[in-house]
Each structure stands twice: as structure tokens, then as C-alpha cells.
Design an enzyme around this catalytic site. Structure first.
Site, PDB file in Angstrom:
ATOM      1  N   LYS A 179      18.222 -35.911 -40.466  1.00  0.00           N
ATOM      2  CA  LYS A 179      18.287 -34.807 -41.421  1.00  0.00           C
ATOM      3  C   LYS A 179      18.532 -35.292 -42.849  1.00  0.00           C
ATOM      4  O   LYS A 179      17.962 -34.748 -43.788  1.00  0.00           O
ATOM      5  CB  LYS A 179      19.381 -33.804 -41.018  1.00  0.00           C
ATOM      6  CG  LYS A 179      18.981 -32.924 -39.854  1.00  0.00           C
ATOM      7  CD  LYS A 179      19.909 -31.731 -39.738  1.00  0.00           C
ATOM      8  CE  LYS A 179      19.520 -30.855 -38.558  1.00  0.00           C
ATOM      9  NZ  LYS A 179      20.503 -29.776 -38.329  1.00  0.00           N
ATOM     10  N   LYS A 218       9.788 -32.306 -31.540  1.00  0.00           N
ATOM     11  CA  LYS A 218      10.143 -31.107 -30.781  1.00  0.00           C
ATOM     12  C   LYS A 218       9.801 -29.831 -31.564  1.00  0.00           C
ATOM     13  O   LYS A 218       9.689 -29.855 -32.784  1.00  0.00           O
ATOM     14  CB  LYS A 218      11.613 -31.144 -30.357  1.00  0.00           C
ATOM     15  CG  LYS A 218      12.583 -30.556 -31.335  1.00  0.00           C
ATOM     16  CD  LYS A 218      13.927 -30.287 -30.653  1.00  0.00           C
ATOM     17  CE  LYS A 218      14.868 -29.660 -31.676  1.00  0.00           C
ATOM     18  NZ  LYS A 218      16.093 -29.122 -31.130  1.00  0.00           N
ATOM     19  N   LYS A 238      13.074 -24.843 -34.867  1.00  0.00           N
ATOM     20  CA  LYS A 238      13.001 -23.592 -35.615  1.00  0.00           C
ATOM     21  C   LYS A 238      13.000 -23.809 -37.117  1.00  0.00           C
ATOM     22  O   LYS A 238      12.691 -22.917 -37.879  1.00  0.00           O
ATOM     23  CB  LYS A 238      14.106 -22.628 -35.198  1.00  0.00           C
ATOM     24  CG  LYS A 238      15.526 -23.150 -35.316  1.00  0.00           C
ATOM     25  CD  LYS A 238      16.496 -22.063 -34.844  1.00  0.00           C
ATOM     26  CE  LYS A 238      17.897 -22.530 -34.503  1.00  0.00           C
ATOM     27  NZ  LYS A 238      18.142 -23.830 -33.988  1.00  0.00           N
TER      28      LYS A 238
END
Ligand code: TRP
Length: 345
Positions: free
Chosen positions: A112, A197, A200
Site C-alpha cells: 500500500k 485479487k 474493492k
């Protein structure tokens, strides 16, 4: 009874990956076999750049989707993290047990921060400490099991380490939890990039099926899924990740087996069509229930109010015990009776 805790972050619209990887099992299995809590972890949504109005909206939406997916507030506890102060109270204590190096080693943190920096943004300190807050979420409730996707296993391992360390240093306070990862479709991949993956928070939604996508949108996304070169339909996760992802999604929707399903299809097109239909049918009842819940916001508010109350009552004793164990004195109510503080330990 086994205590189960899991959380979902309101950082984006929930996806088919969230549902097949976790939520479906929470509703079908976990809530019935254990005393379970499912928390919309809104504080975690503040660890990256955020829009306050969007967080509010997504927190309510995530709650409604958890209920629509079958979580029954009569059977389990559904609530918002920020409604229960015990999470942040405990998080601070655990920051005093965790080390800086431990935090920086977290894979998700590295991934991140790399993304944030790429965009020229600055990394919030809370992104570094977020696994500690997650550990607090889990440990505050004496959790035995944490049903999560594969990407969260490292954080649960950290939680175990912190629990053991705290217990060793300050006396037995926490249950040491373990992660439970479902075998089937634990990891639904992005339809446009089947090596990552289906998350969202992905910027481009074209490879991500959202739980509230209209049927035509779902069909379009599945039909446009990236497949691999080659012509026959085979199940091979490493060599044919795009195809494997479709077979796994279809298997997860229909209760089949991806390997066996690969033998049924002659063409990519027919596999995609059946997968699209299966996803649409899977989402239909969920979307219907969600619509009904949206029409009754008072009900959802009530669920959150009761949930927070129950959660608070469960977490309080453990977090208070941790405060005592680590060396903090209880705040004594002034009754005028001159209650002596117990400093024996
Ligand atoms: N970090 C988890 C995720 O990104 C969400 C989460 C927060 C969680 N606290 C938790 C999951 C506690 C399980 C238990 O998906």
C-alpha cells in the site's frame, strides 16, 4: 462456545471477492456454529486518503450488505467499529507491545505504501499501525477464530504474536486466536488482471464485480474477462490464471468443482456465459434483500445500536483487564468513601 470475529473495511463497494471469499461463509456457517461478531471497521477506512461523506455512505452500505448476505442480528453481532471505544483503547496498549520493525514488515503495508508513494501522496501513520488496531479488534473479544481471506493471514499471525507477548509480560489476558481461511474461492481474482485479487479499492472497476452491480453490468464484466491464449478449457492456476479464475467463480457459485467443470466446456465463450449467469443468479436474492433494507433505514440503525451495545459489553472486561495488567490504575469513582487503589501488582 467458540468466539468468531471478522471485519470488513468500508473503503469501497463490496465485491464478489468479498462475498465468495468470506461473507457467504460467515452467513452460512460461522454465525450458526459460533458466538460471532461481524464488524464494519470504519476506523480502518481512515488509514488512506478518504472522503468523509463516502466513508459514512459505505459504512451503512456495508452493514446493509452484511445483513442482505444473510447475517442475522438475532444470531450474531453486527456493528460499527467506531461505535465501540474499546478498539482504540486496546490498540494503544498493543502499540506498546508491538515493534516498529514488525509493522514495517507487513506485506500489505509495503504494497500500500508503494502505491501511495507512486501517486506522490503521503503515507498516513495510521497505515503503519493499522495491523495493531486489527489485533485490538480481535483480541478485545477473546476471539478464537478469525475467518479471513489469505491476504489477511499475516495480520492474524501478528495478532497471535502480540497476544502471546502481552500474556507473557503482563500475565494471561488474551485468548490467542487463529485465522481460518476457506478452501474454495478464498481468492477471487480481478477479471482484467487475474494475477491480482478482486479488491474493492481497485481504481478501474472493469475487472471487479460489485455486489450491487446490475445484471447487465455483471454479464458485461464476465464476458470481457481476460482469458489466456490457447483454446481448450483446462484448469491450471499457474499457466492459465484467467481461465482458472472463471472456473473457480463458477464452481463457487454452483457448488461444483473447478477441475470437473473444465471438462464440461468446449469453448471460452460458453464458460463465460454460464459463469455470468451463475453470478447474476447468486447476487439476485442478495440485491433484493439489500433493496428492502434500504427502504427501512430505521431497522439498520437499530441493528447497529443493539450491536454496539452488545459488543461494548463483551469487550469492556477484557480491555479493562489489559489496562490493569499493563500497569494503569483504574479511575476510581469518587464515592467519598476513600476507596484505596490496588497497587499490589
Ligand atoms: N484488515 C481487514 C481487511 O482489510 C479488515 C479487518 C479489520 C479485519 N479488522 C479485522 C478482519 C479483524 C478480521 C478481523 O480485510
Amino acid at each position: 462456545m467458540t468466539r468468531v470475529f471478522s471485519g470488513v473495511q468500508p473503503t469501497g463497494h463490496l465485491t464478489l471477492g468479498n462475498y465468495l471469499g468470506a461473507m457467504r461463509r460467515w452467513a452460512a456457517v460461522d454465525q450458526h456454529r459460533a458466538d460471532s461478531l461481524f464488524c464494519v471497521v470504519d476506523l480502518h477506512a481512515l488509514t488512506v486518503e478518504h472522503d468523509p461523506a463516502r466513508v459514512r455512505r459505505l459504512s451503512l452500505q456495508a452493514t446493509s450488505l452484511l445483513l442482505a448476505s444473510g447475517l442475522d442480528p438475532e444470531v450474531c453481532t453486527v456493528y460499527l467499529q467506531s461505535h465501540v471505544d474499546e478498539h482504540t483503547r486496546l490498540s494503544y496498549l498493543l502499540e506498546c507491545v508491538a515493534t516498529d520493525g514488525e509493522m514495517r514488515r507487513m506485506i500489505q503495508y509495503k504494497e500500500k505504501t508503494a502505491k501511495v508513494r507512486e501517486r506522490g501522496g503521503s503515507v498516513r501513520l495510521s497505515l503503519l499501525t493499522y495491523p495493531v488496531l486489527m489485533a485490538a479488534d480481535i483480541l478485545a473479544y477473546g476471539t478464537d477464530e478469525v475467518p479471513v481471506g489469505e491476504d489477511q493471514v499475516q495480520h492474524v499471525e501478528l495478532t497471535r504474536d502480540l497476544a502471546v507477548r502481552f500474556n507473557q509480560r503482563y500475565g494471561h489476558t488474551f485468548v490467542v486466536p487463529k485465522a481460518t481461511v476457506p478452501e474454495v474461492a478464498a481468492r477471487v481474482m480481478n477479471l482484467q488482471d487475474p494475477t491480482t485479487k478482486m479488491g474493492k479499492s481497485d481504481e478501474s472497476g472493469s475487472g471487479v464485480v460489485y455486489l450491487l452491480d446490475e445484471p447487465e453490468v455483471v454479464r458485461k464484466k464476465v464476458m470481457r474477462a481476460v482469458t489466456d491464449s490457447g483454446r481448450e478449457v483446462v484448469y491450471d492456476r499457474d499457466e492459465r490464471p484467467g481461465l482458472a479464475n472463471l472456473l473457480e467463480i463458477l464452481a463457487a457459485c454452483t457448488g461444483g468443482d473447478p477441475e470437473a467443470l473444465s471438462g464440461v466446456y468446449e469453448t471460452y465463450g460458453s464458460l463465460k456465459k454460464d459463469t455470468a449467469d451463475a453470478v447474476v443468479e447468486l447476487l439476485r436474492p442478495l440485491q433484493e434483500r439489500h433493496r428492502a433494507l434500504c427502504a427501512d433505514p430505521g431497522y439498520v440503525e437499530g441493528v447497529l445500536r443493539d450491536g454496539a451495545e452488545r459488543a461494548r459489553a463483551m469487550a469492556r472486561p477484557t480491555v479493562d483487564a489489559a489496562y490493569r495488567a499493563i500497569g494503569l490504575l483504574p479511575a476510581v469513582a469518587d464515592t467519598g468513601a476513600g476507596v484505596a487503589l490496588n497497587t499490589a501488582r
